[in-house]
Design a protein around this motif. Structure first.
Motif, short mmCIF file in Angstrom:
data_model
loop_
_atom_site.label_atom_id
_atom_site.label_comp_id
_atom_site.label_asym_id
_atom_site.label_seq_id
_atom_site.Cartn_x
_atom_site.Cartn_y
_atom_site.Cartn_z
N THR A 154 74.32 -6.55 -3.05
CA THR A 154 72.90 -6.41 -2.76
C THR A 154 72.33 -5.29 -3.61
OG1 THR A 154 73.38 -4.97 -0.86
CG2 THR A 154 73.08 -7.33 -0.43
N VAL A 155 71.11 -5.51 -4.11
CA VAL A 155 70.44 -4.55 -4.98
C VAL A 155 68.96 -4.52 -4.64
CG1 VAL A 155 72.08 -4.85 -6.90
CG2 VAL A 155 70.07 -6.32 -6.76
N GLY A 156 68.24 -3.56 -5.22
CA GLY A 156 66.79 -3.51 -5.05
C GLY A 156 66.35 -2.43 -4.07
N SER A 157 65.03 -2.37 -3.87
CA SER A 157 64.44 -1.28 -3.08
C SER A 157 64.89 -1.30 -1.62
CB SER A 157 62.91 -1.35 -3.16
OG SER A 157 62.44 -2.61 -2.69
N GLU A 158 65.05 -2.50 -1.04
CA GLU A 158 65.51 -2.57 0.35
C GLU A 158 66.92 -2.01 0.50
OE1 GLU A 158 64.21 -5.08 -1.32
OE2 GLU A 158 62.58 -6.01 -0.17
N THR A 159 67.77 -2.28 -0.50
CA THR A 159 69.14 -1.75 -0.48
C THR A 159 69.12 -0.23 -0.54
OG1 THR A 159 69.88 -3.74 -1.65
CG2 THR A 159 71.38 -1.86 -1.62
N LEU A 160 68.32 0.31 -1.44
CA LEU A 160 68.23 1.77 -1.58
C LEU A 160 67.72 2.42 -0.30
CD1 LEU A 160 66.76 1.99 -5.19
CD2 LEU A 160 69.16 2.13 -4.50
N LYS A 161 66.73 1.79 0.33
CA LYS A 161 66.18 2.33 1.59
C LYS A 161 67.23 2.32 2.68
CE LYS A 161 62.37 1.66 4.86
NZ LYS A 161 61.18 0.83 5.18
N ASP A 162 68.02 1.26 2.76
CA ASP A 162 69.06 1.13 3.79
C ASP A 162 70.14 2.19 3.60
OD1 ASP A 162 70.33 0.12 5.98
OD2 ASP A 162 70.92 -1.77 5.07
N ILE A 163 70.49 2.47 2.35
CA ILE A 163 71.55 3.44 2.07
C ILE A 163 71.15 4.84 2.49
CG2 ILE A 163 72.82 4.58 0.21
CD1 ILE A 163 72.84 1.87 -1.24
N ARG A 164 69.85 5.15 2.46
CA ARG A 164 69.41 6.52 2.79
C ARG A 164 69.83 6.95 4.19
NH1 ARG A 164 64.17 4.75 0.56
NH2 ARG A 164 64.25 5.14 -1.67
N GLY A 165 70.08 6.01 5.07
CA GLY A 165 70.50 6.36 6.42
C GLY A 165 71.99 6.53 6.57
N ALA A 166 72.76 6.36 5.50
CA ALA A 166 74.21 6.43 5.57
C ALA A 166 74.73 7.83 5.28
CB ALA A 166 74.83 5.44 4.60
N ARG A 167 75.85 8.17 5.88
CA ARG A 167 76.56 9.41 5.54
C ARG A 167 78.04 9.09 5.57
NH1 ARG A 167 75.05 12.99 2.28
NH2 ARG A 167 76.96 14.14 1.89
N VAL A 168 78.75 9.31 4.46
CA VAL A 168 80.15 8.91 4.37
C VAL A 168 80.99 10.07 3.84
CG1 VAL A 168 79.47 6.52 3.95
CG2 VAL A 168 79.96 8.00 2.00
N ALA A 169 82.29 9.99 4.13
CA ALA A 169 83.22 11.03 3.66
C ALA A 169 83.53 10.86 2.18
CB ALA A 169 84.50 10.98 4.48
N VAL A 170 83.77 9.62 1.78
CA VAL A 170 84.15 9.33 0.39
C VAL A 170 83.41 8.09 -0.08
CG1 VAL A 170 86.06 8.99 -1.23
CG2 VAL A 170 86.48 10.16 0.93
N CYS A 171 82.91 8.15 -1.30
CA CYS A 171 82.32 6.98 -1.96
C CYS A 171 83.22 6.59 -3.13
CB CYS A 171 80.91 7.29 -2.45
SG CYS A 171 80.19 5.98 -3.47
N PHE A 172 83.67 5.34 -3.13
CA PHE A 172 84.49 4.83 -4.22
C PHE A 172 83.63 3.99 -5.15
CE2 PHE A 172 87.64 5.48 -0.81
CZ PHE A 172 88.55 6.28 -1.49
N LEU A 173 83.63 4.35 -6.44
CA LEU A 173 82.85 3.67 -7.45
C LEU A 173 83.75 3.11 -8.55
CD1 LEU A 173 80.03 6.32 -8.10
CD2 LEU A 173 79.91 4.34 -6.56
N GLY A 174 83.29 2.03 -9.17
CA GLY A 174 83.91 1.53 -10.39
C GLY A 174 82.91 1.64 -11.52
N ALA A 175 83.36 1.44 -12.76
CA ALA A 175 82.48 1.49 -13.93
C ALA A 175 83.04 0.59 -15.01
CB ALA A 175 82.34 2.92 -14.44
#
Length: 256
Positions: A154-175
């Motif tokens: 999922t992408v876009g402004s709704e996704t970004l807004k939803d993430i703002r309420g999250a708090r996590v210990a670790v974020c795993f990213l790929g590139a």
């Protein structure tokens, strides 16, 4: 159908090009419910980001489209499994809430995760479905938004807004790759926005990257390397990459 946000329009444009290979400004404006000038500006933005190529009257797909999730998932399978196992051992603790963006190296974490007492936040439908089947006891929060038909994220402004309420210990990213001069690179601006937002919600940010991607560049910097706490990989990085990681203070964990 009217697409009210630029992110939603951009995703739809990339989907059309993926399916057809080309498009015309006139039909694009009609299909998106916007003026031809707005459609032209959208194409200009995506062209500048290397995601398509503008031609007279429209656009064509770029020479190097982003591969589907399924295609990327099959590459480097053993390395991804080793990286995932090392990442879980090193960074996942009982009671943690972890964020998993939708890359295939990150998806390899699923079978390595504990069977209980860990919660997951993800914007990836493939990862959410894998968790449902392989780790059904783990609580999973799926971030909403527009669905990318290429990645299943999922992408876009709704996704970004939803993430703002999250708090996590670790974020795993790929590139897509690591450029020694610029750091972690990725091709898709919509995916990059989400990765940065997930990273901002985390106490630690860990990049999972197999050694085939060292020295590989792409369209944009995914995240400033100073935001990374660690990289987990399957082989020691070559000298230029290792030097840049040291300069930016990124700890390197080599999977054994």
């Amino acid at each position: 159908m009217k697409f009210s946000t630029a992110a939603a329009r951009h995703q739809q444009i990339l989907t059309i090009l993926r399916d057809r290979g080309d498009l015309r400004i006139s039909e694009l404006a009609t299909g998106l419910g916007v003026t031809p000038m707005t459609a032209w500006r959208d194409l200009k933005t995506l062209d500048e980001q290397g995601l398509l190529r503008r031609v007279r009257g429209g656009a064509v797909a770029s020479g190097g489209p982003e591969p589907d999730f399924e295609v990327k998932a099959g590459a480097g399978g053993l390395a991804k499994r080793l990286i995932a196992q090392a990442a879980v051992r090193e960074f996942v603790r009982e009671g943690d809430v972890i964020a998993m963006e939708g890359g295939t190296t990150v998806a390899a974490l699923v079978p390595a995760l504990p069977e209980k007492r860990v919660s997951v936040v993800t914007n990836s439908l493939p990862i959410a479905l894998a968790l449902r089947h392989q780790r059904p006891a783990l609580p999973v929060r799926v971030i909403g938004g527009w669905l990318s038909l290429v990645s299943g994220n999922t992408v876009g402004s709704e996704t970004l807004k939803d993430i703002r309420g999250a708090r996590v210990a670790v974020c795993f990213l790929g590139a897509t790759g690591w450029d020694p001069a610029r750091g972690p690179m990725d091709p898709n601006p919509l995916e990059i926005e989400v990765k940065r937002a997930l990273a901002a919600s985390a106490d630690q940010v860990v990049l999972l990257m197999d050694s085939r991607k060292f020295g590989v560049s792409s369209a944009s910097v995914m995240i400033h390397p100073k935001r990374l706490h660690a990289m987990v990989t399957d082989q020691a990085p070559p000298s230029a990459v290792a030097a840049s990681l040291r300069d930016w203070g990124v700890r390197v964990v080599v999977a054994m």
